[in-house]
Design a protein around this motif. Structure first.
Motif, mmCIF file in Angstrom:
data_model
loop_
_atom_site.group_PDB
_atom_site.id
_atom_site.type_symbol
_atom_site.label_atom_id
_atom_site.label_comp_id
_atom_site.label_asym_id
_atom_site.label_seq_id
_atom_site.Cartn_x
_atom_site.Cartn_y
_atom_site.Cartn_z
ATOM 1 N N PHE A 24 0.824 -1.210 0.000
ATOM 2 C CA PHE A 24 0.000 0.000 0.000
ATOM 3 C C PHE A 24 0.857 1.258 0.000
ATOM 4 C CE2 PHE A 24 0.771 -0.523 4.516
ATOM 5 C CZ PHE A 24 0.899 0.764 4.986
ATOM 6 N N ILE A 25 2.069 1.181 0.575
ATOM 7 C CA ILE A 25 2.952 2.343 0.557
ATOM 8 C C ILE A 25 3.544 2.526 -0.829
ATOM 9 C CG2 ILE A 25 5.099 3.293 1.483
ATOM 10 C CD1 ILE A 25 4.453 2.036 4.119
ATOM 11 N N ALA A 26 3.888 1.398 -1.459
ATOM 12 C CA ALA A 26 4.485 1.459 -2.790
ATOM 13 C C ALA A 26 3.481 1.944 -3.824
ATOM 14 C CB ALA A 26 5.031 0.093 -3.179
ATOM 15 N N ASP A 27 2.196 1.608 -3.624
ATOM 16 C CA ASP A 27 1.159 2.015 -4.556
ATOM 17 C C ASP A 27 0.698 3.426 -4.192
ATOM 18 O OD1 ASP A 27 -0.911 2.364 -6.250
ATOM 19 O OD2 ASP A 27 -2.130 0.690 -5.518
ATOM 20 N N LYS A 28 1.215 4.433 -4.890
ATOM 21 C CA LYS A 28 0.943 5.829 -4.569
ATOM 22 C C LYS A 28 -0.523 6.201 -4.739
ATOM 23 C CE LYS A 28 5.282 6.926 -3.803
ATOM 24 N NZ LYS A 28 5.754 7.358 -2.477
ATOM 25 N N SER A 29 -1.272 5.414 -5.496
ATOM 26 C CA SER A 29 -2.664 5.749 -5.772
ATOM 27 C C SER A 29 -3.629 5.134 -4.765
ATOM 28 C CB SER A 29 -3.048 5.290 -7.181
ATOM 29 O OG SER A 29 -2.947 3.874 -7.283
ATOM 30 N N SER A 30 -3.151 4.309 -3.850
ATOM 31 C CA SER A 30 -4.031 3.644 -2.901
ATOM 32 C C SER A 30 -4.493 4.611 -1.817
ATOM 33 C CB SER A 30 -3.327 2.453 -2.260
ATOM 34 O OG SER A 30 -2.304 2.898 -1.388
ATOM 35 N N ALA A 33 -1.969 4.769 1.016
ATOM 36 C CA ALA A 33 -0.801 5.599 0.722
ATOM 37 C C ALA A 33 -1.150 7.078 0.859
ATOM 38 C CB ALA A 33 -0.296 5.310 -0.689
ATOM 39 N N CYS A 34 -2.350 7.440 0.439
ATOM 40 C CA CYS A 34 -2.786 8.822 0.549
ATOM 41 C C CYS A 34 -2.879 9.247 2.014
ATOM 42 C CB CYS A 34 -4.143 8.988 -0.146
ATOM 43 S SG CYS A 34 -4.764 10.692 -0.163
ATOM 44 N N GLN A 35 -3.469 8.373 2.843
ATOM 45 C CA GLN A 35 -3.594 8.688 4.262
ATOM 46 C C GLN A 35 -2.231 8.756 4.938
ATOM 47 O OE1 GLN A 35 -6.297 5.514 5.325
ATOM 48 N NE2 GLN A 35 -8.095 6.847 5.103
ATOM 49 N N TYR A 36 -1.336 7.893 4.503
ATOM 50 C CA TYR A 36 0.029 7.921 5.040
ATOM 51 C C TYR A 36 0.716 9.240 4.678
ATOM 52 C CZ TYR A 36 4.942 6.580 5.671
ATOM 53 O OH TYR A 36 6.267 6.532 6.048
ATOM 54 N N ALA A 49 -0.876 21.160 2.117
ATOM 55 C CA ALA A 49 -0.990 19.867 1.445
ATOM 56 C C ALA A 49 -2.056 19.006 2.124
ATOM 57 C CB ALA A 49 0.356 19.139 1.452
ATOM 58 N N VAL A 50 -2.144 19.088 3.440
ATOM 59 C CA VAL A 50 -3.165 18.339 4.178
ATOM 60 C C VAL A 50 -4.552 18.877 3.838
ATOM 61 C CG1 VAL A 50 -4.046 17.763 6.471
ATOM 62 C CG2 VAL A 50 -1.577 17.804 6.057
ATOM 63 N N ILE A 51 -4.700 20.187 3.889
ATOM 64 C CA ILE A 51 -6.001 20.810 3.632
ATOM 65 C C ILE A 51 -6.507 20.495 2.228
ATOM 66 C CG2 ILE A 51 -7.152 23.057 3.373
ATOM 67 C CD1 ILE A 51 -5.206 24.049 5.620
ATOM 68 N N ASN A 52 -5.600 20.419 1.268
ATOM 69 C CA ASN A 52 -5.982 20.176 -0.128
ATOM 70 C C ASN A 52 -6.032 18.700 -0.492
ATOM 71 O OD1 ASN A 52 -6.160 22.964 -0.752
ATOM 72 N ND2 ASN A 52 -3.931 23.077 -0.974
ATOM 73 N N SER A 53 -5.736 17.828 0.462
ATOM 74 C CA SER A 53 -5.724 16.391 0.174
ATOM 75 C C SER A 53 -7.141 15.843 0.065
ATOM 76 C CB SER A 53 -4.968 15.637 1.276
ATOM 77 O OG SER A 53 -5.078 14.242 1.099
ATOM 78 N N SER A 54 -7.340 14.942 -0.884
ATOM 79 C CA SER A 54 -8.666 14.348 -1.101
ATOM 80 C C SER A 54 -9.029 13.329 -0.033
ATOM 81 C CB SER A 54 -8.711 13.680 -2.479
ATOM 82 O OG SER A 54 -7.733 12.641 -2.551
ATOM 83 N N CYS A 55 -8.039 12.834 0.705
ATOM 84 C CA CYS A 55 -8.338 11.804 1.698
ATOM 85 C C CYS A 55 -8.134 12.290 3.129
ATOM 86 C CB CYS A 55 -7.489 10.550 1.452
ATOM 87 S SG CYS A 55 -5.712 10.819 1.590
ATOM 88 N N SER A 57 -9.137 13.754 6.589
ATOM 89 C CA SER A 57 -10.382 13.798 7.345
ATOM 90 C C SER A 57 -10.558 15.177 7.980
ATOM 91 C CB SER A 57 -10.358 12.734 8.451
ATOM 92 O OG SER A 57 -9.356 13.054 9.422
ATOM 93 N N SER A 58 -11.723 15.396 8.572
ATOM 94 C CA SER A 58 -11.951 16.653 9.285
ATOM 95 C C SER A 58 -10.974 16.809 10.445
ATOM 96 C CB SER A 58 -13.392 16.711 9.806
ATOM 97 O OG SER A 58 -14.308 16.803 8.733
ATOM 98 N N MET A 59 -10.603 15.688 11.081
ATOM 99 C CA MET A 59 -9.621 15.732 12.154
ATOM 100 C C MET A 59 -8.271 16.204 11.619
ATOM 101 S SD MET A 59 -11.093 14.752 15.016
ATOM 102 C CE MET A 59 -9.821 14.093 16.098
ATOM 103 N N ASP A 60 -7.888 15.691 10.455
ATOM 104 C CA ASP A 60 -6.624 16.097 9.834
ATOM 105 C C ASP A 60 -6.652 17.582 9.471
ATOM 106 O OD1 ASP A 60 -5.622 13.444 9.891
ATOM 107 O OD2 ASP A 60 -6.622 12.990 7.996
ATOM 108 N N LYS A 61 -7.737 18.016 8.841
ATOM 109 C CA LYS A 61 -7.817 19.399 8.402
ATOM 110 C C LYS A 61 -7.917 20.358 9.585
ATOM 111 C CE LYS A 61 -9.769 18.404 3.845
ATOM 112 N NZ LYS A 61 -10.888 18.640 2.900
ATOM 113 N N GLY A 62 -8.613 19.923 10.655
ATOM 114 C CA GLY A 62 -8.681 20.751 11.851
ATOM 115 C C GLY A 62 -7.302 20.985 12.430
ATOM 116 N N ALA A 63 -6.489 19.920 12.485
ATOM 117 C CA ALA A 63 -5.124 20.044 12.993
ATOM 118 C C ALA A 63 -4.282 20.923 12.078
ATOM 119 C CB ALA A 63 -4.494 18.662 13.128
ATOM 120 N N ALA A 64 -4.507 20.823 10.767
ATOM 121 C CA ALA A 64 -3.733 21.622 9.809
ATOM 122 C C ALA A 64 -4.055 23.115 9.955
ATOM 123 C CB ALA A 64 -4.022 21.153 8.390
ATOM 124 N N TYR A 65 -5.324 23.444 10.073
ATOM 125 C CA TYR A 65 -5.695 24.859 10.259
ATOM 126 C C TYR A 65 -5.172 25.386 11.595
ATOM 127 C CZ TYR A 65 -8.766 25.159 6.170
ATOM 128 O OH TYR A 65 -9.245 25.213 4.877
#
Length: 302
Positions: A24-30, A33-36, A49-55, A57-65
């Motif tokens: 899953f790490i080697a497969d960049k499209s999985s 891998a995106c969550q990693y 990069a976190v805020i603009n990521s498609s995968c 979560s709200s927890m991730d974006k909250g921490a990024a902001y």
């Protein structure tokens, strides 16, 4: 010999069934891998990069902001836990804990609140989200206090400046003066710690509110790096009353003749941001979120 056995077992594990457990790490499209990648970007401070990521979560974006606002959750928790041993609370809350604050800081904190607040109650992350939300709102309240006191916007409070010798930093005196006058609405040119002159109603270029300016003097003259004069803005509400406007250290120009400069007022949805009301709302939301974060039976003292 033991080391050799461990290496053999690891090779067998990684190649079992002809598959690689790290695929899953080697497969960049999985998705994994995106969550990693989101996790790595959070750890390295790549918040956009976190805020603009498609995968993410709200927890991730909250921490990024929260990070873009200049805060780190672990650091906030550690410093708040140290507060009981702090002999000078202003050093902790206004210097060590709260960084340089401007209008974008408040915007990022609002975005963080929205992200954490969007986590539904049936989510396994709900209580964590509510706990982090309480931290965000606590920092917003402190940031609102600092942005109005930090008159030059350098992130440092002039605690050494006390020209009126009352044991209170002069920039705090000036803020207290504005709050005192809006509390009684009499505007008699005197306040605790200083005197002031006031303008008639003025408008600020690029802003829609109606304001009154206060020029507050805490002494007769300045000394070294300490100013004796501070400018504050009050806004006029629909009932004709005046309240302390939330302002930044940036300067805005009014439409008087000749024009004068004032701290820039923050307006949201075309309305001046009321300092006291904004702080009160943050504190109330902090208490509510902390209550939601606590498991049943846990003491409110926490």
């Amino acid at each position: 010999m033991r080391y050799l056995i461990v290496m053999v077992l690891m090779l067998l594990l990684l190649n079992s069934c002809g598959d690689n457990v790290l695929k899953f790490i080697a497969d960049k499209s999985s998705k994994e891998a995106c969550q990693y990648e989101v996790s790595k970007n959070l750890d390295s401070g790549k918040y956009d990069a976190v805020i603009n990521s498609s995968c993410a979560s709200s927890m991730d974006k909250g921490a990024a902001y929260f990070g873009k606002a200049g805060f780190d959750i672990k650091d906030v928790i550690n410093r708040l836990s140290e507060a009981q041993n702090e002999s000078e609370p202003v050093n902790l809350y206004m210097k060590a804990l709260v960084p340089r604050v401007d209008e974008s800081t408040l915007g990022y904190l609002d975005n963080a609140s929205n992200e954490y607040g969007s986590v539904p109650e049936d989510s396994p992350s709900y209580q964590d989200a509510q706990f982090y939300l309480s931290l965000v709102e606590a920092m917003k309240g402190l940031s609102l206090m600092k942005i109005i006191i930090d008159s030059d916007g350098d992130g440092q409070l002039l605690t050494q400046c006390d020209l009126n010798n009352n044991g209170v930093p002069d920039d705090v005196d000036a803020t207290a003066c504005a709050l005192e006058e809006t509390d009684n609405q009499d505007f008699d040119d005197n306040c605790t710690g200083g005197t002031y002159t006031k303008t008639e109603d003025i408008s600020i270029q690029g802003k829609s509110g109606t304001y009154k300016g206060l020029v507050i003097k805490v002494a007769l003259s300045s000394q070294l790096s300490c100013s004796y004069e501070y400018k504050k803005l009050l806004y006029k509400d629909s009932s004709g009353n005046y309240w302390v406007a939330t302002t930044t250290a940036e300067l805005c120009t009014d439409n008087q003749n000749p024009p004068q400069q004032w701290p820039c007022p923050i307006e949201q949805n075309g309305e001046p941001l009321d300092l006291v009301r904004a702080i009160d709302q943050s504190l109330q939301e902090m208490i509510k979120s902390m209550d939601n974060a606590l498991p049943p039976g846990v003491s409110e003292d926490v």
